[in-house]
Write a protein that holds these residues in place. Structure first.
Motif, PDB file in Angstrom:
ATOM      1  N   LYS A  65       1.207  49.003   8.243  1.00  0.00           N
ATOM      2  CA  LYS A  65       0.253  49.657   7.349  1.00  0.00           C
ATOM      3  C   LYS A  65       0.829  49.790   5.932  1.00  0.00           C
ATOM      4  CE  LYS A  65      -2.277  53.193   9.023  1.00  0.00           C
ATOM      5  NZ  LYS A  65      -3.707  53.365   8.914  1.00  0.00           N
ATOM      6  N   SER A  90     -10.108  52.974   5.138  1.00  0.00           N
ATOM      7  CA  SER A  90      -9.806  53.875   6.239  1.00  0.00           C
ATOM      8  C   SER A  90      -9.169  55.107   5.622  1.00  0.00           C
ATOM      9  CB  SER A  90      -8.934  53.200   7.288  1.00  0.00           C
ATOM     10  OG  SER A  90      -7.597  53.582   7.155  1.00  0.00           O
ATOM     11  N   GLU A 238      -8.428  47.737   9.600  1.00  0.00           N
ATOM     12  CA  GLU A 238      -7.514  46.668   9.190  1.00  0.00           C
ATOM     13  C   GLU A 238      -7.833  45.345   9.894  1.00  0.00           C
ATOM     14  OE1 GLU A 238      -6.827  49.710  10.112  1.00  0.00           O
ATOM     15  OE2 GLU A 238      -5.097  50.551   9.061  1.00  0.00           O
ATOM     16  N   ARG A 326      -1.875  57.185  19.503  1.00  0.00           N
ATOM     17  CA  ARG A 326      -1.206  56.446  18.439  1.00  0.00           C
ATOM     18  C   ARG A 326       0.275  56.765  18.498  1.00  0.00           C
ATOM     19  NH1 ARG A 326      -4.577  56.167  12.787  1.00  0.00           N
ATOM     20  NH2 ARG A 326      -6.570  56.905  13.540  1.00  0.00           N
TER      21      ARG A 326
END
Ligand code: ADP
Ligand code: K
Length: 442
Positions: A65, A90, A238, A326
């Motif tokens: 990221k 996002s 993404e 996550r």
């Protein structure tokens, strides 16, 4: 029903050949158009011709990221801004958001994978889909919208929140399908009960739920209270948005199909980065195969899951397990790794408890401690509250308390403080994703 039978049931060898061919051209295009990737290849002594297919992907380093952040806003785009049809962002917890671009072709692919997903979820042309995903910079609203239209559905673009209006239009228009986060579906179900809206007043048949981790515990609650077939939709900005993968409504619990003709998945070890075999849990990594504006190679999602082929399934595409959480939301408590979904799974098998829960992390001395706050079933709560001595109910209450404590200890390996709460004590989703973990100073 398939939206695209030929692709969805394509024999694996042909699918693999298609992926290899698409990957080659994706890599060549990215090398030409994106300085960041050209530089990355140079640093690793790689040429585009070294990547002849998906089996060569491991040679390429991950894209994290941070690469999207560092190249904010348009630095990783393979097309000029003026050639794009749309931008999405996002949220990005701090500072600048992650920006992704779509050409008209990308928007077409997005609609196609969402249409396939909705068809797998049970949606059919002509059904009314109440789209309670947020419209705006978030990919959810518009992503579902275009896919539903492509499938031939009628879309009600109501967006998230406004629970009273959601329920009114759901009854008045007789919506067939609800799309939203699982936590918001719980809110809708609960509000229905509070307003004495009978299930028979609704026409709902399917719920397509995603954008946050959820388990069978939440599924059974939603299915029972809304009288729907609830399936999982997964995705991230993404890669494209929702519709990267989807569960089939007749294969519930066996995982979600990844549309691997567009998005190639790998699972890697979260510590070493080494690719893991099918069925093993690790970090999901995706390579886009057909993206024009925002392609990525080996994007490190941080989402923890496994992938595997299901030979008895309707489609040939690979499946992924539900997301456990996550990696950056994983708690490490006294050396034990913990996702909130593990607690959710324990709650499921204790009928006195609801999936309205929250984990509170606090420090006691030098140690991190976790408190599980979970609401009891309202009928049980009412009978205890109504009568001074309802000994049987008290016994059930205590038994549920001890059972939860014991099962958490047995299955997760941690002792947690347990607090049984009255109905309504735990925060609800007001339309979007719900935070299940809070940190508190002791
Ligand atoms: P934001 O980062 O603003 O939340 P995204 O839509 O890009 O916006 O978020 C994608 C992330 O949401 C995924 O990486 C994953 O962590 C989570 N997510 C999306 N769908 C699911 C799902 N079905 N199950 C679990 N987590 C999901
Ligand atoms: K994200």
């Amino acid at each position: 029903m398939y939206f695209n039978r030929e692709i969805e049931t394509m024999p694996l060898d042909r699918l693999r050949a298609l992926q290899n061919e698409r990957l080659q051209s994706q890599v060549h295009m990215m090398y030409q158009q994106i300085p960041h990737y050209r530089e990355l290849f140079r640093q690793h002594n790689l040429k585009p011709s070294d990547i002849s297919g998906v089996r060569d992907l491991h040679k390429i380093p991950f894209t994290h990221k941070s690469a999207l952040r560092d190249n904010y806003p348009f630095g990783l785009f393979a097309r000029q801004r003026k050639d794009l049809a749309r931008l999405h962002c996002s949220s990005g917890t701090t500072g600048k958001p992650i920006v992704v671009g779509y050409t008209q072709h990308d928007i077409g692919v997005f609609a196609e994978v969402v249409a396939r997903s909705l068809a797998a979820a049970g949606c059919r042309p002509g059904m009314l889909l109440q789209n309670a995903y947020g419209y705006g910079l978030f990919t959810g609203g518009l992503g579902i919208h275009y896919g539903a239209e492509l499938l031939g559905m009628t879309v009600l673009p109501i967006s998230g929140g406004g629970t009273e209006k959601q329920l009114m239009l759901m009854q008045d228009f007789q919506s067939d399908v609800i799309c939203c986060t699982p936590s918001y579906a719980l809110t809708l179900a609960e509000e229905m009960k509070r307003r004495n809206i009978d299930q028979s007043a609704l026409a709902l048949r399917f719920a397509v739920l995603g954008a946050e981790p959820w388990t069978e515990s939440v599924r059974s609650e939603i299915e029972r209270k809304l009288q729907v077939n609830a399936t999982n939709i997964y995705g991230l900005s993404e890669i494209i948005g929702p519709g990267v993968s989807q569960e089939d409504y007749e294969e519930k619990g066996t995982g979600s199909y990844i549309w691997e003709d567009h998005f190639y998945p790998e699972i890697v070890d979260k510590d070493t980065g080494d690719p893991l075999p099918y069925g093993e849990q690790g970090v999901l990594v995706f390579t886009t195969l057909t993206k024009e504006a925002s392609p990525v190679l080996r994007y490190y999602t941080n989402d923890i899951a496994s992938v595997y082929y299901d030979k008895s399934a309707k489609r040939t595409h690979i499946k992924m397990s539900p997301i456990a959480g996550r990696a950056d939301d994983m708690l490490i408590i006294r050396g034990v790794n913990l996702f909130h979904t593990q607690v959710e799974a324990v709650i499921q098998n204790i009928p006195e408890l609801t999936p309205n829960y929250q984990l509170v992390v606090f420090r006691k001395g030098a140690m991190d401690e976790v408190e599980v706050r979970v609401e009891v079933e309202s009928a049980l709560f009412d009978s205890i509250a109504a009568e001074q001595d309802a000994p049987l109910e008290h016994d059930r209450f205590l038994a549920a308390f001890h059972l939860l404590q014991k099962r958490i200890k047995d299955t997760i390996g941690l002792s947690m403080r347990v607090t049984l709460e009255h109905p309504g004590a735990i925060p609800r989703s007001e339309g979007g994703k719900l935070n299940r973990i809070v940190h508190r100073q002791a």
